[in-house]
Design a protein around this motif. Structure first.
Motif, PDB file in Angstrom:
ATOM      1  N   CYS A 215       0.824  -1.207   0.000  1.00  0.00           N
ATOM      2  CA  CYS A 215       0.000   0.000   0.000  1.00  0.00           C
ATOM      3  C   CYS A 215       0.863   1.264   0.000  1.00  0.00           C
ATOM      4  O   CYS A 215       0.581   2.226  -0.733  1.00  0.00           O
ATOM      5  CB  CYS A 215      -0.929   0.005   1.208  1.00  0.00           C
ATOM      6  N   LEU A 216       1.933   1.262   0.796  1.00  0.00           N
ATOM      7  CA  LEU A 216       2.831   2.413   0.844  1.00  0.00           C
ATOM      8  C   LEU A 216       3.510   2.632  -0.500  1.00  0.00           C
ATOM      9  O   LEU A 216       3.658   3.776  -0.963  1.00  0.00           O
ATOM     10  CB  LEU A 216       3.872   2.227   1.949  1.00  0.00           C
ATOM     11  N   ARG A 217       3.927   1.540  -1.157  1.00  0.00           N
ATOM     12  CA  ARG A 217       4.549   1.659  -2.478  1.00  0.00           C
ATOM     13  C   ARG A 217       3.566   2.211  -3.491  1.00  0.00           C
ATOM     14  O   ARG A 217       3.927   3.007  -4.359  1.00  0.00           O
ATOM     15  CB  ARG A 217       5.072   0.297  -2.951  1.00  0.00           C
ATOM     16  N   THR A 218       2.314   1.798  -3.383  1.00  0.00           N
ATOM     17  CA  THR A 218       1.297   2.289  -4.307  1.00  0.00           C
ATOM     18  C   THR A 218       1.080   3.792  -4.123  1.00  0.00           C
ATOM     19  O   THR A 218       1.028   4.552  -5.102  1.00  0.00           O
ATOM     20  CB  THR A 218      -0.034   1.544  -4.096  1.00  0.00           C
ATOM     21  N   PHE A 219       0.972   4.236  -2.867  1.00  0.00           N
ATOM     22  CA  PHE A 219       0.798   5.663  -2.605  1.00  0.00           C
ATOM     23  C   PHE A 219       2.019   6.466  -3.050  1.00  0.00           C
ATOM     24  O   PHE A 219       1.894   7.564  -3.584  1.00  0.00           O
ATOM     25  CB  PHE A 219       0.536   5.902  -1.113  1.00  0.00           C
ATOM     26  N   SER A 220       3.209   5.914  -2.854  1.00  0.00           N
ATOM     27  CA  SER A 220       4.435   6.635  -3.219  1.00  0.00           C
ATOM     28  C   SER A 220       4.609   6.757  -4.726  1.00  0.00           C
ATOM     29  O   SER A 220       5.363   7.618  -5.190  1.00  0.00           O
ATOM     30  CB  SER A 220       5.660   5.920  -2.617  1.00  0.00           C
ATOM     31  N   ASN A 221       3.915   5.920  -5.502  1.00  0.00           N
ATOM     32  CA  ASN A 221       4.026   5.972  -6.958  1.00  0.00           C
ATOM     33  C   ASN A 221       3.077   6.985  -7.591  1.00  0.00           C
ATOM     34  O   ASN A 221       3.015   7.081  -8.818  1.00  0.00           O
ATOM     35  CB  ASN A 221       3.735   4.590  -7.563  1.00  0.00           C
ATOM     36  N   HIS A 222       2.308   7.711  -6.779  1.00  0.00           N
ATOM     37  CA  HIS A 222       1.385   8.714  -7.321  1.00  0.00           C
ATOM     38  C   HIS A 222       2.134   9.692  -8.213  1.00  0.00           C
ATOM     39  O   HIS A 222       3.226  10.148  -7.852  1.00  0.00           O
ATOM     40  CB  HIS A 222       0.704   9.446  -6.165  1.00  0.00           C
ATOM     41  N   PRO A 223       1.646  10.049  -9.393  1.00  0.00           N
ATOM     42  CA  PRO A 223       0.319   9.743  -9.959  1.00  0.00           C
ATOM     43  C   PRO A 223       0.304   8.497 -10.863  1.00  0.00           C
ATOM     44  O   PRO A 223      -0.573   8.381 -11.714  1.00  0.00           O
ATOM     45  CB  PRO A 223       0.038  11.000 -10.788  1.00  0.00           C
ATOM     46  N   TYR A 224       1.260   7.609 -10.704  1.00  0.00           N
ATOM     47  CA  TYR A 224       1.304   6.400 -11.535  1.00  0.00           C
ATOM     48  C   TYR A 224       1.006   5.152 -10.717  1.00  0.00           C
ATOM     49  O   TYR A 224       1.523   4.076 -10.978  1.00  0.00           O
ATOM     50  CB  TYR A 224       2.680   6.276 -12.203  1.00  0.00           C
ATOM     51  N   GLN A 225       0.160   5.306  -9.684  1.00  0.00           N
ATOM     52  CA  GLN A 225      -0.134   4.183  -8.808  1.00  0.00           C
ATOM     53  C   GLN A 225      -0.876   3.053  -9.522  1.00  0.00           C
ATOM     54  O   GLN A 225      -0.893   1.913  -9.052  1.00  0.00           O
ATOM     55  CB  GLN A 225      -0.947   4.641  -7.590  1.00  0.00           C
ATOM     56  N   HIS A 226      -1.489   3.373 -10.667  1.00  0.00           N
ATOM     57  CA  HIS A 226      -2.205   2.334 -11.416  1.00  0.00           C
ATOM     58  C   HIS A 226      -1.241   1.356 -12.087  1.00  0.00           C
ATOM     59  O   HIS A 226      -1.617   0.239 -12.404  1.00  0.00           O
ATOM     60  CB  HIS A 226      -3.095   2.979 -12.479  1.00  0.00           C
ATOM     61  N   ALA A 227      -0.006   1.772 -12.309  1.00  0.00           N
ATOM     62  CA  ALA A 227       0.982   0.914 -12.978  1.00  0.00           C
ATOM     63  C   ALA A 227       1.811   0.190 -11.918  1.00  0.00           C
ATOM     64  O   ALA A 227       2.954   0.560 -11.646  1.00  0.00           O
ATOM     65  CB  ALA A 227       1.877   1.743 -13.897  1.00  0.00           C
ATOM     66  N   TYR A 228       1.229  -0.820 -11.304  1.00  0.00           N
ATOM     67  CA  TYR A 228       1.892  -1.513 -10.195  1.00  0.00           C
ATOM     68  C   TYR A 228       2.676  -2.711 -10.707  1.00  0.00           C
ATOM     69  O   TYR A 228       2.167  -3.540 -11.463  1.00  0.00           O
ATOM     70  CB  TYR A 228       0.864  -1.990  -9.174  1.00  0.00           C
ATOM     71  N   TYR A 229       3.935  -2.810 -10.290  1.00  0.00           N
ATOM     72  CA  TYR A 229       4.760  -4.000 -10.490  1.00  0.00           C
ATOM     73  C   TYR A 229       5.455  -4.288  -9.164  1.00  0.00           C
ATOM     74  O   TYR A 229       5.922  -3.364  -8.497  1.00  0.00           O
ATOM     75  CB  TYR A 229       5.815  -3.779 -11.586  1.00  0.00           C
ATOM     76  N   HIS A 230       5.502  -5.545  -8.782  1.00  0.00           N
ATOM     77  CA  HIS A 230       6.091  -5.828  -7.474  1.00  0.00           C
ATOM     78  C   HIS A 230       7.609  -5.673  -7.509  1.00  0.00           C
ATOM     79  O   HIS A 230       8.223  -5.533  -8.568  1.00  0.00           O
ATOM     80  CB  HIS A 230       5.668  -7.206  -6.964  1.00  0.00           C
ATOM     81  N   ALA A 231       8.220  -5.715  -6.331  1.00  0.00           N
ATOM     82  CA  ALA A 231       9.617  -5.313  -6.164  1.00  0.00           C
ATOM     83  C   ALA A 231      10.603  -6.220  -6.883  1.00  0.00           C
ATOM     84  O   ALA A 231      11.741  -5.815  -7.150  1.00  0.00           O
ATOM     85  CB  ALA A 231       9.961  -5.263  -4.669  1.00  0.00           C
ATOM     86  N   PHE A 232      10.234  -7.445  -7.228  1.00  0.00           N
ATOM     87  CA  PHE A 232      11.174  -8.371  -7.859  1.00  0.00           C
ATOM     88  C   PHE A 232      11.206  -8.242  -9.380  1.00  0.00           C
ATOM     89  O   PHE A 232      11.944  -8.961 -10.048  1.00  0.00           O
ATOM     90  CB  PHE A 232      10.814  -9.813  -7.489  1.00  0.00           C
ATOM     91  N   VAL A 233      10.433  -7.333  -9.930  1.00  0.00           N
ATOM     92  CA  VAL A 233      10.342  -7.234 -11.389  1.00  0.00           C
ATOM     93  C   VAL A 233      11.582  -6.603 -11.983  1.00  0.00           C
ATOM     94  O   VAL A 233      12.085  -7.035 -13.017  1.00  0.00           O
ATOM     95  CB  VAL A 233       9.079  -6.433 -11.786  1.00  0.00           C
ATOM     96  N   GLY A 234      12.113  -5.547 -11.349  1.00  0.00           N
ATOM     97  CA  GLY A 234      13.221  -4.833 -11.951  1.00  0.00           C
ATOM     98  C   GLY A 234      12.697  -3.691 -12.795  1.00  0.00           C
ATOM     99  O   GLY A 234      11.977  -2.822 -12.301  1.00  0.00           O
TER     100      GLY A 234
END
Length: 245
Positions: A215-234
């Motif tokens: 959730c914190l990562r999603t909020f920190s990605n604003h305004p691109y929170q819709h483009a979620y990739y988890h931490a292992f993606v690179g």
């Protein structure tokens, strides 16, 4: 409700059909058929057909053609002429189909790791309950598991085998997310029931903490929170970059 859901998306027909099949299977398995249950089943089917027909003017003139067109477009949408950037290559789904692994890979890289593990555990739990230890499951649990697995695995397998046109990640399959979460919850409930008293707080923390981080990562990605990739993606750019032009 089934008629209105099917009017909005043809997948409503799949969910309704699977629900009725599971009901028939469960009632037959327990030898619980009565005249009242048979009447309720037939009445539900007839009511669905009547309401669906009344709220769907497009099928009033040509019923078979309507269903043929709707199912064909739902199985393989051919009116999108854009391109998809996937794993360093550019694909035009109409001329050059995406690899079969596009759907599972996009699900895997855009779902939080904890939820992904819980979902995989839920699928294994459901399959194990159905085929390996059906007597160990609660009586009311088997029909639910059968319905959830069918609603996830049937369309997912069809897309892989048929090569349906997909783009924008796995947004065409967001409808399987809730059944997947339900399977995960069933598996976690079974795990909590079997864990020792001290293990329950530890398991709860192990579930809540990663969710809070996501959730914190999603909020920190604003305004691109819709483009979620988890931490292992690179680098996320290698997975997706669709274009309508």
């Amino acid at each position: 409700c089934g008629a209105f859901a099917s009017n909005a998306r043809v997948l409503g027909l799949l969910f309704l059909g699977l629900t009725l099949l599971v009901y028939v299977f469960d009632t037959t398995f327990h030898r619980a058929w009565t005249g009242k249950k048979m009447g309720s089943l037939l009445g539900s089917v007839l009511l669905f057909c009547l309401v669906f027909y009344l709220i769907t003017p497009a099928m009033w003139s040509k019923v078979p053609e309507f269903f043929a067109y709707t199912i064909a477009q739902s199985a393989d949408f051919t009116r999108w002429a854009g391109t998809v950037r996937y794993l360093g290559n550019t694909y035009n789904p109409l001329a050059q189909p995406l690899p079969w692994h596009y759907l599972p890979v996009m699900i895997g890289v855009t779902t939080p790791v904890l939820i992904l593990l819980a979902v995989l555990g839920g699928i294994l739990y459901g399959i194990g309950r159905l085929f390996l230890r059906p007597k160990a499951a609660l009586p009311q649990e088997l029909p639910v598991i059968l319905l959830l697995l069918s609603f996830v695995l049937l369309p997912f397998s069809f897309a892989l085998l048929h090569g349906s046109s997909l783009y924008n990640g796995w947004r065409h399959f967001y409808f399987i997310y809730v059944p997947l979460l339900c399977l995960a919850v069933l598996a976690l409930r079974a795990l909590l029931q079997k864990s020792r008293p001290w293990g329950r707080p530890a398991l709860t923390f192990a579930l809540v903490f990663p969710c809070a981080i996501s959730c914190l990562r999603t909020f920190s990605n604003h305004p691109y929170q819709h483009a979620y990739y988890h931490a292992f993606v690179g680098w996320p750019g290698q997975f997706e970059g669709d274009s309508d032009s």
